[in-house]
Scaffold this motif. Structure first.
Motif, mmCIF file in Angstrom:
data_model
loop_
_atom_site.group_PDB
_atom_site.id
_atom_site.type_symbol
_atom_site.label_atom_id
_atom_site.label_comp_id
_atom_site.label_asym_id
_atom_site.label_seq_id
_atom_site.Cartn_x
_atom_site.Cartn_y
_atom_site.Cartn_z
ATOM 1 N N PHE A 4 0.951 -1.391 -0.016
ATOM 2 C CA PHE A 4 0.208 -0.123 0.003
ATOM 3 C C PHE A 4 0.820 1.447 -0.016
ATOM 4 O O PHE A 4 0.459 2.026 -0.809
ATOM 5 N N MET A 5 1.847 1.163 0.723
ATOM 6 C CA MET A 5 2.822 2.419 0.926
ATOM 7 C C MET A 5 3.479 2.807 -0.354
ATOM 8 O O MET A 5 3.748 3.825 -0.945
ATOM 9 N N THR A 6 3.911 1.641 -0.993
ATOM 10 C CA THR A 6 4.551 1.709 -2.445
ATOM 11 C C THR A 6 3.725 2.358 -3.352
ATOM 12 O O THR A 6 3.942 3.389 -4.099
ATOM 13 N N ILE A 7 2.484 1.756 -3.562
ATOM 14 C CA ILE A 7 1.555 2.406 -4.397
ATOM 15 C C ILE A 7 1.219 3.837 -4.128
ATOM 16 O O ILE A 7 1.152 4.735 -5.010
ATOM 17 N N MET A 8 1.134 4.252 -2.747
ATOM 18 C CA MET A 8 0.869 5.657 -2.620
ATOM 19 C C MET A 8 2.011 6.418 -2.684
ATOM 20 O O MET A 8 1.708 7.668 -3.358
#
Length: 347
Positions: free
Chosen positions: A132-136
């Motif tokens: 999730f943090m990578t995509i954000m």
């Protein structure tokens, strides 16, 4: 010295014009002029595409896109034509990069040594939260790069620091320059250490001889030789001239990523309880705060975005978006594979 007119005064004048007075003939169109024309003391004349000439001495060129002016306009329901200045002009011979070349130039800027820290970030946050943090981080970087290009097109700036000066004054330009110098200096130090370690290992593997360490050691001499070898590339004034280097660097980091994934698969394929031991997420705020800058800074490319924009042929907004979206997508896939593969290998 002629006074520099306010861009708002142009907006007011343009919004009162009839649709036929604007480039491309509509109130939602972008009106393009040269930087020198905008900085003249008189209001630039808005002309139709049939009146524009790519060889005009004052740099007037045909409008490239149609768009609503701003997010503020769409939110308030008060759209106004968008006055944009491209430096260099759209038909300039200085623009030589295709969408593909510009995309890989940007990928080479983003995909640096920071990618090696992503497995640690995934180990700290867990698989789901790390994903999730990578995509954000990718989405935020994509949006910020496009906004930076929009600011440059509104002000006629051709560099990150010039955008800061035209927007907030010379004090901000000095501050941004200092920050960039400090950041890139530490990047350079990290790359030099990495280069020394890599080539020392390669030299030892080929010759069987271990190089001596220290300030005046053989490792330092080898590092100096490698710096001299890449010096011609370091002195290039255009990113377009380094496009083949970008292809090679992307290929090399892709091979490294593939090797890590293969080794992770080979190491864990025989484990019966593999999925049982996977860390899916963390509830530790400390781990999240530790990993957050690793994810966000891995997509850092603001300092090279505008040079890529200035080298792009036919720099319409749609082509700029193709470059940004393509580069961020490539890096997102690569970084995700790197982080997961490295974490699984350590697992």
């Amino acid at each position: 010295m002629p006074s520099i007119p306010s861009i708002d005064s142009y907006y007011g004048s343009i919004s009162e014009s009839s649709p036929g007075d604007l480039s491309c003939g509509g109130r939602n169109d972008a009106a393009y002029i040269s930087k020198s024309q905008f900085r003249s003391s008189s209001r630039p004349q808005m002309v139709s595409p049939s009146q524009l000439s790519s060889s005009s001495p004052d740099g007037v060129f045909t409008a490239l896109t149609k768009r609503l002016s701003s997010f503020r306009g769409s939110l308030l329901g008060t759209h106004r034509p968008s006055l944009e200045m491209l430096v260099p002009t759209a038909d300039s011979t200085l623009r030589q990069s295709s969408v593909t070349a510009a995309t890989f130039n940007l990928v080479a800027t983003i995909a640096g040594g920071g990618v090696l820290s992503l497995p640690l970030a995934f180990k700290s946050t867990g698989l789901l939260l790390g994903s999730f943090m990578t995509i954000m981080a990718a989405l935020m970087s994509d949006f910020s790069l496009y906004i930076l290009c929009s600011c440059a097109r509104r002000t006629g700036a051709s560099s990150y620091c010039e955008v800061a000066r035209l927007t907030f004054g010379s004090g901000m330009e000095c501050f941004i320059t200092t920050v960039l110098f400090t950041t890139l200096a530490f990047f350079l130090i990290a790359y030099m250490v990495l280069t020394r370690d890599i080539w020392s290992t390669i030299f030892t593997f080929i010759t069987g001889t271990t190089l001596t360490k220290g300030v005046a050691g053989e490792e330092t001499i080898l590092l100096g030789i490698m710096v001299l070898c890449v010096m011609p590339a370091m002195l290039q004034r255009s990113l377009h001239a380094l496009r083949y280097n970008c292809y090679v660097s992307f290929a090399s980091i892709t091979v490294l990523c593939g090797s890590i994934i293969f080794r992770a698969y080979d190491k864990n394929i025989k484990m019966d309880d593999f999925f049982a031991d996977i860390k899916w997420y963390t509830t530790s705020v400390t781990d999240i705060l530790f990993a957050l800058p690793l994810f966000v800074l891995s997509f850092l490319a603001a300092y090279n975005m505008l040079p890529v924009h200035c080298a792009l042929v036919q720099p319409s907004r749609s082509r700029v978006r193709k470059v940004i979206n393509g580069a961020i997508t490539f890096c997102l896939i690569l970084f995700y594979a790197f982080g997961i593969g490295g974490d699984m290998f350590a697992h």
